[in-house]
Design a protein around this motif. Sequence first.
Motif, PDB file in Angstrom:
ATOM      1  N   ASN A 178       0.814  -1.226   0.000  1.00 13.91           N
ATOM      2  CA  ASN A 178       0.000   0.000   0.000  1.00 13.91           C
ATOM      3  C   ASN A 178       0.844   1.272   0.000  1.00 13.91           C
ATOM      4  OD1 ASN A 178       0.977  -0.284   2.595  1.00 13.91           O
ATOM      5  ND2 ASN A 178      -0.893   0.433   3.597  1.00 13.91           N
ATOM      6  N   VAL A 179       2.078   1.188  -0.475  1.00 17.19           N
ATOM      7  CA  VAL A 179       2.948   2.355  -0.543  1.00 17.19           C
ATOM      8  C   VAL A 179       2.738   3.064  -1.876  1.00 17.19           C
ATOM      9  CG1 VAL A 179       5.332   3.184  -0.551  1.00 17.19           C
ATOM     10  CG2 VAL A 179       4.656   1.317   0.968  1.00 17.19           C
ATOM     11  N   LYS A 180       2.541   4.364  -1.816  1.00 19.07           N
ATOM     12  CA  LYS A 180       2.411   5.190  -3.015  1.00 19.07           C
ATOM     13  C   LYS A 180       3.566   6.186  -3.065  1.00 19.07           C
ATOM     14  CE  LYS A 180      -1.413   3.219  -4.227  1.00 19.07           C
ATOM     15  NZ  LYS A 180      -1.387   2.281  -5.368  1.00 19.07           N
ATOM     16  N   LEU A 181       3.950   6.537  -4.280  1.00 20.13           N
ATOM     17  CA  LEU A 181       5.021   7.513  -4.476  1.00 20.13           C
ATOM     18  C   LEU A 181       4.398   8.824  -4.931  1.00 20.13           C
ATOM     19  CD1 LEU A 181       8.122   8.014  -4.599  1.00 20.13           C
ATOM     20  CD2 LEU A 181       7.979   7.446  -7.038  1.00 20.13           C
ATOM     21  N   LEU A 182       4.556   9.843  -4.096  1.00 24.30           N
ATOM     22  CA  LEU A 182       3.997  11.153  -4.408  1.00 24.30           C
ATOM     23  C   LEU A 182       5.088  12.013  -5.036  1.00 24.30           C
ATOM     24  CD1 LEU A 182       1.654  13.174  -2.096  1.00 24.30           C
ATOM     25  CD2 LEU A 182       3.453  14.321  -3.355  1.00 24.30           C
ATOM     26  N   ALA A 183       4.765  12.661  -6.164  1.00 21.51           N
ATOM     27  CA  ALA A 183       5.739  13.520  -6.844  1.00 21.51           C
ATOM     28  C   ALA A 183       5.079  14.837  -7.235  1.00 21.51           C
ATOM     29  CB  ALA A 183       6.298  12.822  -8.079  1.00 21.51           C
ATOM     30  N   VAL A 184       5.700  15.929  -6.849  1.00 21.63           N
ATOM     31  CA  VAL A 184       5.305  17.263  -7.316  1.00 21.63           C
ATOM     32  C   VAL A 184       6.208  17.579  -8.497  1.00 21.63           C
ATOM     33  CG1 VAL A 184       5.089  19.695  -6.724  1.00 21.63           C
ATOM     34  CG2 VAL A 184       4.683  17.949  -4.972  1.00 21.63           C
ATOM     35  N   ARG A 185       5.605  17.880  -9.645  1.00 15.56           N
ATOM     36  CA  ARG A 185       6.438  18.089 -10.832  1.00 15.56           C
ATOM     37  C   ARG A 185       5.932  19.247 -11.688  1.00 15.56           C
ATOM     38  NH1 ARG A 185       5.062  12.732 -14.578  1.00 15.56           N
ATOM     39  NH2 ARG A 185       2.942  13.344 -15.195  1.00 15.56           N
ATOM     40  N   ASP A 186       6.800  19.716 -12.545  1.00 15.21           N
ATOM     41  CA  ASP A 186       6.461  20.745 -13.522  1.00 15.21           C
ATOM     42  C   ASP A 186       5.662  20.071 -14.639  1.00 15.21           C
ATOM     43  OD1 ASP A 186       6.613  22.436 -15.869  1.00 15.21           O
ATOM     44  OD2 ASP A 186       8.178  23.573 -14.837  1.00 15.21           O
ATOM     45  N   SER A 187       4.434  20.511 -14.858  1.00 14.28           N
ATOM     46  CA  SER A 187       3.568  19.852 -15.831  1.00 14.28           C
ATOM     47  C   SER A 187       4.036  20.074 -17.267  1.00 14.28           C
ATOM     48  CB  SER A 187       2.128  20.339 -15.672  1.00 14.28           C
ATOM     49  OG  SER A 187       2.056  21.748 -15.874  1.00 14.28           O
ATOM     50  N   LEU A 188       4.858  21.080 -17.497  1.00 15.14           N
ATOM     51  CA  LEU A 188       5.331  21.367 -18.854  1.00 15.14           C
ATOM     52  C   LEU A 188       6.588  20.565 -19.197  1.00 15.14           C
ATOM     53  CD1 LEU A 188       4.817  25.243 -18.889  1.00 15.14           C
ATOM     54  CD2 LEU A 188       3.274  23.466 -19.743  1.00 15.14           C
ATOM     55  N   THR A 189       7.527  20.477 -18.254  1.00 19.28           N
ATOM     56  CA  THR A 189       8.803  19.812 -18.528  1.00 19.28           C
ATOM     57  C   THR A 189       8.866  18.390 -17.965  1.00 19.28           C
ATOM     58  OG1 THR A 189       9.838  20.618 -16.490  1.00 19.28           O
ATOM     59  CG2 THR A 189       9.959  22.049 -18.440  1.00 19.28           C
ATOM     60  N   GLY A 190       7.979  18.058 -17.035  1.00 21.62           N
ATOM     61  CA  GLY A 190       8.019  16.758 -16.378  1.00 21.62           C
ATOM     62  C   GLY A 190       9.069  16.659 -15.288  1.00 21.62           C
ATOM     63  N   ARG A 191       9.771  17.770 -15.010  1.00 21.82           N
ATOM     64  CA  ARG A 191      10.820  17.747 -13.984  1.00 21.82           C
ATOM     65  C   ARG A 191      10.203  17.587 -12.594  1.00 21.82           C
ATOM     66  NH1 ARG A 191      14.771  22.771 -12.472  1.00 21.82           N
ATOM     67  NH2 ARG A 191      12.730  23.752 -12.383  1.00 21.82           N
TER      68      ARG A 191
ATOM     69  N   HIS B 266      14.042  19.366  -4.681  1.00 19.00           N
ATOM     70  CA  HIS B 266      14.896  19.964  -5.707  1.00 19.00           C
ATOM     71  C   HIS B 266      15.404  21.331  -5.233  1.00 19.00           C
ATOM     72  CE1 HIS B 266      16.207  21.513  -9.611  1.00 19.00           C
ATOM     73  NE2 HIS B 266      16.116  20.276 -10.077  1.00 19.00           N
ATOM     74  N   PRO B 267      16.642  21.717  -5.573  1.00 17.24           N
ATOM     75  CA  PRO B 267      17.137  23.042  -5.174  1.00 17.24           C
ATOM     76  C   PRO B 267      16.263  24.194  -5.676  1.00 17.24           C
ATOM     77  CG  PRO B 267      18.952  21.678  -5.945  1.00 17.24           C
ATOM     78  CD  PRO B 267      17.695  20.911  -6.234  1.00 17.24           C
ATOM     79  N   ASP B 268      15.521  23.984  -6.772  1.00 21.60           N
ATOM     80  CA  ASP B 268      14.647  25.041  -7.301  1.00 21.60           C
ATOM     81  C   ASP B 268      13.266  25.038  -6.679  1.00 21.60           C
ATOM     82  OD1 ASP B 268      16.707  25.777  -8.959  1.00 21.60           O
ATOM     83  OD2 ASP B 268      15.935  24.706 -10.716  1.00 21.60           O
ATOM     84  N   ALA B 269      12.973  24.066  -5.830  1.00 21.11           N
ATOM     85  CA  ALA B 269      11.637  23.984  -5.223  1.00 21.11           C
ATOM     86  C   ALA B 269      11.466  25.073  -4.173  1.00 21.11           C
ATOM     87  CB  ALA B 269      11.431  22.613  -4.591  1.00 21.11           C
ATOM     88  N   GLY B 270      10.235  25.529  -4.026  1.00 18.24           N
ATOM     89  CA  GLY B 270       9.935  26.576  -3.051  1.00 18.24           C
ATOM     90  C   GLY B 270       8.764  26.202  -2.174  1.00 18.24           C
ATOM     91  N   THR B 271       8.264  27.168  -1.452  1.00 19.06           N
ATOM     92  CA  THR B 271       7.178  26.928  -0.500  1.00 19.06           C
ATOM     93  C   THR B 271       5.923  26.403  -1.177  1.00 19.06           C
ATOM     94  OG1 THR B 271       8.044  28.707   0.889  1.00 19.06           O
ATOM     95  CG2 THR B 271       5.796  27.992   1.319  1.00 19.06           C
ATOM     96  N   SER B 272       5.637  26.888  -2.392  1.00 20.71           N
ATOM     97  CA  SER B 272       4.430  26.438  -3.091  1.00 20.71           C
ATOM     98  C   SER B 272       4.488  24.941  -3.369  1.00 20.71           C
ATOM     99  CB  SER B 272       4.247  27.209  -4.394  1.00 20.71           C
ATOM    100  OG  SER B 272       5.362  27.014  -5.255  1.00 20.71           O
ATOM    101  N   HIS B 273       5.675  24.435  -3.703  1.00 16.87           N
ATOM    102  CA  HIS B 273       5.822  23.009  -3.959  1.00 16.87           C
ATOM    103  C   HIS B 273       5.669  22.210  -2.667  1.00 16.87           C
ATOM    104  CE1 HIS B 273       8.255  25.213  -6.995  1.00 16.87           C
ATOM    105  NE2 HIS B 273       7.584  24.429  -7.816  1.00 16.87           N
TER     106      HIS B 273
ATOM    107  N   LEU C 150       5.635  26.243   6.834  1.00 16.23           N
ATOM    108  CA  LEU C 150       4.415  26.469   6.066  1.00 16.23           C
ATOM    109  C   LEU C 150       3.404  27.277   6.875  1.00 16.23           C
ATOM    110  CD1 LEU C 150       3.838  22.997   4.341  1.00 16.23           C
ATOM    111  CD2 LEU C 150       4.755  25.091   3.331  1.00 16.23           C
ATOM    112  N   ASP C 151       2.883  28.322   6.265  1.00 11.79           N
ATOM    113  CA  ASP C 151       1.875  29.157   6.939  1.00 11.79           C
ATOM    114  C   ASP C 151       0.604  28.354   7.175  1.00 11.79           C
ATOM    115  OD1 ASP C 151       3.560  31.340   6.876  1.00 11.79           O
ATOM    116  OD2 ASP C 151       2.711  32.158   5.018  1.00 11.79           O
ATOM    117  N   GLY C 152       0.033  28.540   8.362  1.00 11.98           N
ATOM    118  CA  GLY C 152      -1.253  27.934   8.671  1.00 11.98           C
ATOM    119  C   GLY C 152      -1.194  26.489   9.113  1.00 11.98           C
ATOM    120  N   ALA C 153      -0.018  25.887   9.137  1.00  9.48           N
ATOM    121  CA  ALA C 153       0.093  24.488   9.554  1.00  9.48           C
ATOM    122  C   ALA C 153       0.440  24.414  11.038  1.00  9.48           C
ATOM    123  CB  ALA C 153       1.159  23.770   8.739  1.00  9.48           C
ATOM    124  N   ASP C 154      -0.157  23.471  11.736  1.00  9.58           N
ATOM    125  CA  ASP C 154       0.237  23.200  13.108  1.00  9.58           C
ATOM    126  C   ASP C 154       1.389  22.202  13.066  1.00  9.58           C
ATOM    127  OD1 ASP C 154      -0.656  23.533  16.082  1.00  9.58           O
ATOM    128  OD2 ASP C 154      -0.229  21.401  15.836  1.00  9.58           O
TER     129      ASP C 154
END
Length: 376
Positions: A58-71, A106-113, A146-150
Motif C-alpha cells: 500500500n505504498v504510493k510515491l507522491l511527486a510534485v512536478r512541472d507539468s510542462l517539462t516533467g521535472r 529539488h534546489p529550485d523547489a519553493g514553499t508552493s511546492h 508552512l503558513d497555517g500548519a500546526d
Amino acid sequence: MLANSAGVSGLEVCVFDPLQDDLPLEAWQDLSDVAVDPNPFFGPVYLRAYLRHMGPGNVKLLAVRDSLTGRWLMSAPIRIRPAGVLVPVPTLFTTEYGPVGTPLLHPDAGTSHARRFFETAAGKAGILALPHLPLASGAARMLMGLDGADVRVAESHHRACHDGGPDGQAQFDEAFKGKRRKEMKRLLRRLEDEGPVTLETIGEKALPSRFEQFLELEASGWKGRENTALASQSQTAAFARETVTGAARAGRVRIDELRVGETLIASLVLLVDGGHVFAWKIAFDEAFSRFSPGAQLVLHTFQENLAMPEFTLADSLAIPGHSMIEPLWRGRLEIGTLLLAAGPMAAFKTRLCATDLALEQSLRRLARDVRRKVRS
C-alpha cells in the motif's frame, strides 16, 4: 497514476505505484541526484528493491512536478499506518533498513511546492507524519515553515554522524587521541601477530563478491543466531543484493574491509549519495572481538570519508547511545517525527498523534525490558 494539476500554474502532483512499469524512473532519479538533502532510501534503486521483495503493497510515491517539462521538484513514498499504536495517519514510508525520512527536494523547489506536497499527502485526514526526519534538513525547515500548519515534533533523539572538511578533521582528531589512540594502535599491533593486516576500500568490480562475503560474515555472528542477518531470510537477502547491485552500477556504494591475511574480520557497507555517506550495515568476526575490529574499521572509514571529494556528512544510521560508534563519530544529528496538520482541529490532531507515538515508545521500552530480564 493519479494527477492533480489544480493550484499553482504549471504544477501538478502525481501519485504513482512505485513498481509500475511506466514509472518515469529517469525523472525520479534526476531528483534524487540533486536533492537538497540526499536520501538514497527514497530513490528508485533502494525503494523499488525493498518493495519488490519486502512489501507492503500500500505504498504510493507522491511527486510534485512541472507539468510542462516533467521535472520532479519534490517526492517521497507514503502509506497510511498508525502513528503509534491506534491512530491511522498518512506517513512517509521509512523502514529499519533505511531510517531516513527526508523528502527529496529539488534546489529550485519553493514553499508552493512544499505546500502542494503536504496538502496532497495529508489528504482528507489533514495531517502528515514524517518519521526518522533529520530536523535540520532543508526539507524539514521548509515544511515546518508552512503558513497555517500546526507543527509538532512528536519525539526526537540524536544519532552519531561526522562532518566533512575542517570540522570533520577536528572531530576525528578529538576522537582518535590520548588513551584511545594508544589503545587502538596497541590492538592493531597485536592483530598483526595473527597475520598481515589490511584496511581497504573495495572498488566497483569486486563489490558483488565482497558483498557475498559480508553476508556470510554477518550471518556467522549474533545477528545470524537471532535470525536478523540479511541472509537469514530469502526476501531480505534478495532485497539487499538488488540494492547493492543497483547502487554499484551507479557508483553509489562502497565496502570498507579489515582483513587478517585472507580472513575477513570486519566489513562495512556504505551507501554514497550527493556528498553524504550512510553507514548501512556492519559485521565483524566475533573470534577477533578482543582486537576491536569494528572500531578499527569505523576509524578507517572516517578517514576514507574525509578524503572523498565534495564529502559533507556521514550518517551512522545507528541507534542512540551506540557504544561503539558514538565515541568515534563525534557529530550528532537530531532525528525526530514531525507532525504537520492543517484545517479544523489541526492542533488536536497533532496532539493526538503525538500521544499515540508516546504510547508506542512506552510499549517498546517495556518489551525491551522484558526481553532483557528473560535473557538474564
